[in-house]
Design an enzyme around this catalytic site. Structure first.
Site, PDB file in Angstrom:
ATOM      1  N   HIS A 199       7.366 -22.674  60.110  1.00 12.07           N
ATOM      2  CA  HIS A 199       7.236 -23.564  58.956  1.00 12.07           C
ATOM      3  C   HIS A 199       6.068 -24.500  59.226  1.00 12.07           C
ATOM      4  O   HIS A 199       6.081 -25.267  60.186  1.00 12.07           O
ATOM      5  CB  HIS A 199       8.514 -24.363  58.727  1.00 12.07           C
ATOM      6  CG  HIS A 199       8.421 -25.311  57.573  1.00 12.07           C
ATOM      7  ND1 HIS A 199       8.767 -24.953  56.291  1.00 12.07           N
ATOM      8  CD2 HIS A 199       7.999 -26.606  57.501  1.00 12.07           C
ATOM      9  CE1 HIS A 199       8.570 -25.977  55.479  1.00 12.07           C
ATOM     10  NE2 HIS A 199       8.100 -26.993  56.186  1.00 12.07           N
ATOM     11  N   CYS A 200       5.068 -24.447  58.371  1.00  8.58           N
ATOM     12  CA  CYS A 200       3.863 -25.252  58.555  1.00  8.58           C
ATOM     13  C   CYS A 200       3.953 -26.495  57.682  1.00  8.58           C
ATOM     14  O   CYS A 200       4.000 -26.401  56.446  1.00  8.58           O
ATOM     15  CB  CYS A 200       2.620 -24.438  58.196  1.00  8.58           C
ATOM     16  SG  CYS A 200       1.079 -25.344  58.465  1.00  8.58           S
ATOM     17  N   VAL A 201       3.981 -27.660  58.313  1.00  9.16           N
ATOM     18  CA  VAL A 201       4.082 -28.904  57.548  1.00  9.16           C
ATOM     19  C   VAL A 201       2.794 -29.206  56.795  1.00  9.16           C
ATOM     20  O   VAL A 201       2.814 -29.927  55.789  1.00  9.16           O
ATOM     21  CB  VAL A 201       4.441 -30.080  58.480  1.00  9.16           C
ATOM     22  CG1 VAL A 201       5.815 -29.885  59.091  1.00  9.16           C
ATOM     23  CG2 VAL A 201       3.380 -30.268  59.571  1.00  9.16           C
TER      24      VAL A 201
END
EC number: 2.3.1.225
Length: 428
Positions: free
Chosen positions: A279-281
């Site tokens: 999951h890439c913020v």
């Protein structure tokens, strides 16, 4: 005001259209922007406790903040749109910090050190709570556009940048935004397959093996997943128990699906993603099967544009120095505020570029070994992987078929080419 309060608290009718100032609040009721200061019991309780010098209830404070956040909206055609308050700090703090850093080189050192530390602290704070935030996406987009704005207003007027160089930088910014939009279209979600469903039954009570499907006391038709395979499919003794164990381990109770091989459930997004990488913020989304390639292209175009832009800025404000050394030695750059601001922005862009270069390097190494970031973390947690080059390379040995084959699989992978088998996977 009492009429507005009564109107704002009534239940939402799905067939009735919203006006530009109306919205459906977090409790599912129809509300109006004018009633933003009405009927907030949590806020009243927090104020009463503060006035009476009583300790605050953590739950009431969090509920009051959630209510305030829910009521921060702007009028829109299809109903009032909510404003995410996490978008506001980057819009204010980034220009303020950069302009303060341009006043003196000591202030520049302090600000350029404090900014990444603050961002990292906020990242670990939000990651621990597994909550979604638009702070990092807002910071990334605003940094990109603000640096481009300063490039147009502070660097280009100096006359050192040619039209071709300006066109290259503009094209790089445009391509970065385009591929970011393509990446945001979705990572590829796990959908129930026809082979994983065997019956459609209407229940009047909740079965012991299925999650409840009652809403407001009404019965609903549910599809039961094949969590247990019958022995008649194989005819081998013991197969039923083995299949039952595999299906139960891969059954996602949140998404109500059986996760295929290499898929995983993201606690932040609340969905199961095909070939979940991480999951890439910075894009506020998962990176999975459907958007992994465009995510890599977004990184690549951003880094190329950033490095090229930094070199143009340094060549303009430090003409007597080489580009490779101007970032560390540029005398008299703080003699003019405009030059100091450009130099400070070059340093800020270099810090961001360094972090994304590390991310791109990890992605290239993982793709070369046919391992996702999630699989690497799980293998390290289970101590079943080999670490090399100070942890940059994590070799699990499960899916790698050689350098060229791994890259060919990555560049041509689709949902149909993914293995159909199931494997035990943990949550991220």
């Amino acid at each position: 005001m009492s009429i507005m309060k009564k109107r704002s608290s009534r239940a939402a009718d799905p067939d009735e259209l919203l006006c530009c100032c109306e919205y459906i609040d977090r409790h599912g009721s129809r509300s109006h922007m004018v009633a933003c200061c009405c009927d907030c019991e949590d806020l009243d309780e927090a104020c009463d406790r503060w006035m009476n010098k009583e300790p605050q209830n953590p739950d009431s404070v969090s509920r009051a903040l959630a209510t305030i956040n829910d009521r921060l909206r702007v009028p829109w055609i299809s109903g009032a749109r909510q404003i995410d308050v996490s978008l506001i700090p980057p819009l204010i703090l980034l220009p303020v910090f950069l302009h303060i850093a341009a006043l003196h080189y000591l202030l520049g050192i302090i600000m350029l050190t404090a900014m990444p530390i603050t961002v990292l602290w906020y990242y670990f704070f939000t990651h621990r709570k597994k909550g979604r935030t638009l702070f990092f996406l807002g910071l990334a987009l605003f940094s990109l556009f603000y640096m481009f704005y300063l490039f147009l207003t502070q660097v280009v007027p100096r006359g050192e940048v040619t039209e071709l160089q300006l066109a290259v930088v503009t094209a790089g910014v445009a391509l970065t935004v385009i591929f970011l939009m393509l990446t945001k279209r979705g990572p590829g979600l796990v959908r129930p397959r026809p082979s994983e469903t065997h019956s459609t039954v209407t229940y009047h009570s909740t079965p012991p093996d299925v999650d409840g499907v009652y809403l407001n006391g009404a019965r609903h038709q549910v599809v039961i997943g094949s969590r247990v395979a019958s022995s008649e499919h194989t005819g081998e003794p013991g197969t039923e128990e083995e299949e039952e164990g595999v299906q139960k381990r891969n059954w996602c109770a949140v998404c109500k699906v059986v996760r295929p091989q290499r898929a995983g459930h993201c606690r932040i997004c609340g969905v199961c993603v095909l070939r979940l990488d991480h999951h890439c913020v910075w894009i506020n989304s998962c990176v999975g099967l459907a958007n992994h390639r465009t995510f890599l292209l977004t990184l690549l175009f951003f880094l190329l544009t950033s490095i090229y832009g930094i070199s143009l800025v340094l060549a303009s404000v430090c003409p007597d120095q080489r580009v490779l050394t101007a970032l560390f030695y540029c005398p008299d750059v703080y003699s003019q505020y405009s030059s100091a601001l450009c130099f400070t922005c070059a340093w800020y862009s270099s810090i961001v570029t360094g972090g994304l270069l590390h991310l791109l390097l990890l992605q290239i190494l993982n793709i070369s070994l046919n391992v996702t970031e999630r699989e690497a973390r799980l293998a390290l947690r289970e101590k079943s992987a080999q670490r090399r080059l100070w942890g940059l390379i994590v070799h699990t040995g499960h899916y790698s078929r050689g350098f060229w084959s791994n890259w060919t699989e990555f560049l041509t992978m689709t949902e149909d080419t993914q293995p159909a088998g199931h494997k035990t996977e943990d949550l991220v």
